[in-house]
Design a protein around this motif. Structure first.
Motif, short mmCIF file in Angstrom:
data_model
loop_
_atom_site.label_atom_id
_atom_site.label_comp_id
_atom_site.label_asym_id
_atom_site.label_seq_id
_atom_site.Cartn_x
_atom_site.Cartn_y
_atom_site.Cartn_z
N VAL A 307 -1.49 -4.24 28.79
CA VAL A 307 0.09 -4.64 28.70
C VAL A 307 0.41 -5.77 27.87
O VAL A 307 -0.27 -6.72 28.14
CB VAL A 307 0.81 -5.01 30.33
CG1 VAL A 307 2.16 -5.33 30.05
CG2 VAL A 307 0.56 -3.85 31.41
N ASP A 308 1.08 -5.48 26.83
CA ASP A 308 1.33 -6.31 25.76
C ASP A 308 2.49 -7.39 26.03
O ASP A 308 3.44 -7.29 25.40
CB ASP A 308 1.61 -5.68 24.39
CG ASP A 308 1.59 -6.52 23.22
OD1 ASP A 308 1.59 -7.82 23.31
OD2 ASP A 308 2.08 -6.04 21.95
N LEU A 309 2.26 -8.11 27.04
CA LEU A 309 3.20 -9.21 27.63
C LEU A 309 2.88 -10.64 27.27
O LEU A 309 1.64 -10.79 27.59
CB LEU A 309 3.73 -8.82 29.08
CG LEU A 309 5.12 -8.36 29.17
CD1 LEU A 309 4.95 -6.91 28.73
CD2 LEU A 309 5.38 -8.39 30.58
N HIS A 315 5.27 -9.15 24.20
CA HIS A 315 6.86 -8.76 24.84
C HIS A 315 6.92 -9.17 26.11
O HIS A 315 6.43 -10.15 26.53
CB HIS A 315 6.59 -7.13 25.19
CG HIS A 315 6.18 -6.31 23.86
ND1 HIS A 315 7.25 -6.30 22.78
CD2 HIS A 315 5.33 -5.58 23.05
CE1 HIS A 315 6.74 -5.51 21.76
NE2 HIS A 315 5.58 -5.07 22.06
N ASP A 319 10.90 -5.23 28.45
CA ASP A 319 10.15 -4.04 27.71
C ASP A 319 9.32 -3.24 28.25
O ASP A 319 9.07 -1.97 28.21
CB ASP A 319 9.39 -4.86 26.64
CG ASP A 319 10.37 -5.85 25.47
OD1 ASP A 319 11.28 -5.20 25.12
OD2 ASP A 319 9.83 -7.01 25.33
N LEU A 320 8.51 -3.80 29.42
CA LEU A 320 7.62 -2.95 30.27
C LEU A 320 8.55 -2.09 31.19
O LEU A 320 8.21 -0.95 31.11
CB LEU A 320 6.94 -3.69 31.26
CG LEU A 320 6.05 -3.02 32.03
CD1 LEU A 320 5.16 -2.15 31.48
CD2 LEU A 320 5.25 -4.39 33.10
N ALA A 323 9.58 0.63 29.03
CA ALA A 323 8.44 1.60 29.00
C ALA A 323 7.95 2.44 29.88
O ALA A 323 7.12 3.29 29.87
CB ALA A 323 7.25 0.64 28.31
N GLN A 362 5.84 4.42 23.47
CA GLN A 362 6.37 3.15 23.50
C GLN A 362 5.02 2.41 23.05
O GLN A 362 3.92 2.72 22.71
CB GLN A 362 6.66 2.67 24.93
CG GLN A 362 5.56 3.13 25.96
CD GLN A 362 4.58 2.47 26.15
OE1 GLN A 362 4.32 1.05 26.17
NE2 GLN A 362 3.23 3.06 26.57
N ASP A 363 5.22 0.85 22.85
CA ASP A 363 4.63 0.10 22.12
C ASP A 363 4.18 -1.10 23.20
O ASP A 363 3.49 -2.15 22.98
CB ASP A 363 4.80 -0.57 20.87
CG ASP A 363 6.07 -1.36 21.06
OD1 ASP A 363 6.76 -1.30 21.90
OD2 ASP A 363 6.36 -1.72 19.83
N THR A 364 4.66 -1.17 24.50
CA THR A 364 4.40 -2.15 25.25
C THR A 364 3.03 -2.07 26.22
O THR A 364 2.43 -2.93 26.59
CB THR A 364 5.57 -2.35 26.53
OG1 THR A 364 6.69 -2.51 25.64
CG2 THR A 364 5.33 -3.64 27.39
#
Length: 572
Positions: A307-309, A315, A319-320, A323, A362-364
């Motif tokens: 997860v890109d948070l 993010h 955004d999640l 996604a 998606q990208d998240t």
């Protein structure tokens, strides 16, 4: 359905005459305006965790109305009741200090009042674990929902969110890059509405792992606090509460060793807060088993951060949500989880994953083939400085510092650190290791989120953004850096951390999983003989006495020993 007493007949007050007890109860509840028809329905308790001090729970009154609607549409009688509400920034000395008090409040109020099931409303960091700890001990049918994350704010075109950006921008202010007027302006933009921190902090982490454990209806962990879906999810939660009352579906049927392992797997995959380890350990202790820290480490080695948070990525929680929420993560690790674990829906986790809408581009959430970080978001460390373990969130650390040997610069307490950290004459360089003692469960007390030791001001002004820092304290899930936490036993309990002195060499090797104090054992024995505990680690009365007498170390979740399903035996 079991044949135990239900509704108004459940848990009657002791007047020596059950008929009179029921008569008296009905007489007083009718003062609330209820009809006999209403009182004959299943009673669903709803924890009201709203407080004027708790912005994370600002939407709780609206959620309660939606939950009540769901309960009544399903044929139940909703009854809200207050329990302790605490906010991370408004609880002295720390919310962790009163988490167990809230858990006791929840447990006893569920037991004391007639309810066939209970809806738990959590949000700010320690409320979700406190609710689940209390519910696990009471073992009355229970279902969790959360207030949801805040939406993001902005400053000069930059998207902002509490509280990773709080820490980053405050660091820039300390370094002289942002002046007093601008940092004050920024403070009004970091938390633009109700809800919890919108990064992968402790609140987000606990929401996600609770959904993964099966205690929340699917999708609930990521819905923003201001979104209409938040109210629809609350309504569905109320309706489901009536069903679990009829099915007698208990927390201990859902929160099992297998579902806890799923939670640990998700904790690693989402790059979750280190606080999640402490809270899951406390919940496990209430259920009658221990959280296996070695297992956490093994799961981390197998489970990359996807997860890109912030703080591990870029993010935010909304955004999640866009996604697809947790199910998008679960689908990536579906071969690594136990699909057959029961959830509060009455169906298995695997069945719920399959029932959710198909994922989309998606990208998240990254695929397993392209993770944010490999080798585990959180690593377990052991060594002569942490005999019972310590942890580091390596996914949010500077990679070059994950193997480092440096000279110790020691602060003996929070007060000592506050007094000397920014002293221009402090003998410190960027290669040193900052050590904070006596900030653990007993030492602080309350194991505050002081592990995010600020970079000394003179180094920050030179552009230093990270150093190896270690303590027996915790760190906010929103924080970042090469920071070793939860060192156990803590300094105030006689742990080796309390023996560290200025100038000692300390070696950190995250890949090897070691944390070592490079001092001869004979010298350590001498220091140990001369060690005395801090004077404040006891109290004569009240909650403080209960706390100091009973609080356990980090590996046991800092719960009170007598509240565990199987209390620890005192050391000989």
């Amino acid at each position: 359905m079991s044949d135990r007493p239900r509704g108004m007949r459940k848990g009657l007050a002791g007047y020596g005459d059950a008929g009179f007890s029921l008569f008296l109860r009905k007489a007083f509840i009718k003062a609330m305006g209820y009809s006999d028809d209403a009182l004959d329905r299943p009673i669903i308790g709803i924890t009201n965790t709203f407080s004027g001090f708790n912005a994370c729970h600002r939407n709780v009154p609206d959620m309660i109305e939606a939950i009540k609607r769901g309960v009544m549409l399903a044929g139940g009688l909703p009854v809200e009741f207050p329990v302790i509400s605490m906010h991370e920034a408004f609880t002295h000395p720390t919310s962790m200090y009163v988490r167990n008090l809230m858990a006791m409040d929840v447990e006893e109020m569920i037991r004391a009042q007639p309810m066939d099931a209970v809806v738990l409303i959590g949000g700010c960091d320690k409320t979700v674990p406190a609710l689940l700890m209390g519910a696990a001990s009471a073992d009355v049918p229970a279902i969790l929902t959360v207030t949801g994350p805040m939406i993001t704010g902005s400053h000069k075109g930059e998207r902002l969110g509490a509280c990773t950006d709080c820490r980053r921008l405050w660091g820039q202010h300390r370094a002289g890059e942002i002046d007093a007027a601008e940092i004050e302006e920024i403070s009004g933009k970091l938390a633009p509405g109700p809800g919890t921190c919108m990064v992968m902090g402790t609140a987000s982490t606990m929401a996600l792992v609770s959904e993964a454990m099966g205690m929340m209806l699917p999708g609930g962990a990521t819905i923003p606090a201001v979104h209409a879906d938040r109210m629809r999810h609350a309504e569905a939660t109320g309706a489901r509460a009536v069903a679990i009352a009829a099915e007698d579906l208990r927390p201990r049927q859902i929160m099992t060793e297998a579902s806890m392992r799923n939670a640990l797997r998700v904790l690693q995959a989402v790059g979750g807060s280190t606080n999640g380890v402490v809270h899951l350990a406390a919940i496990a202790g209430r259920l009658g088993f221990d959280l296996d820290l070695e297992d956490l480490d093994r799961l981390g080695a197998e489970t990359p951060v996807l997860v890109d948070l912030k703080p591990s990525g870029q993010h935010y929680m909304e955004d999640l949500f866009r996604a697809g929420g947790l199910v998008t993560v679960l689908r990536e690790i579906v071969d690594l989880i136990a699909r057959d674990c029961l959830t509060v829906t009455g169906r298995s986790l695997g069945a719920e994953i399959d029932a959710q809408p198909a994922s989309w581009s998606q990208d998240t959430v990254r695929p397993l083939s392209d993770p944010i970080h490999s080798g585990g978001g959180i690593r377990l460390l052991r060594g002569n400085l942490a005999p019972n373990g310590a942890i580091i969130k390596q996914a949010a650390a500077t990679p070059a510092l994950l193997r480092h040997t440096g000279r110790a610069v020691v602060f003996t307490s929070l007060a000592d650190m506050a007094e000397r950290l920014d002293d221009p004459d402090l003998d410190v360089t960027a290669d040193d290791v900052l050590v904070l003692q006596n900030a653990g469960p007993k030492g602080a007390p309350g194991m505050p989120e002081a592990g995010y030791i600020p970079i000394p001001r003179k180094l920050a002004a030179q552009g230093v953004r990270d150093m190896v820092r270690l303590s027996d304290a915790r760190m906010s899930g929103t924080a970042f850096g090469a920071i070793v936490l939860h060192i156990s036993p803590e300094a105030a309990a006689g742990g080796p951390l309390g023996l560290v002195r200025d100038g000692d060499r300390i070696a950190l090797d995250v890949e090897a999983g070691t944390l070592s104090l490079l001092v001869e054992e004979e010298e350590l024995r001498t220091r140990r003989k001369n060690w005395t505990p801090p004077a404040h680690v006891h109290a004569e009365r009240g909650y403080a006495k209960l706390y100091f007498d009973e609080v356990l170390q980090a590996e046991d979740g800092c719960d009170f020993n007598f509240l565990r399903a199987v209390p620890r035996k005192p050391e000989a």
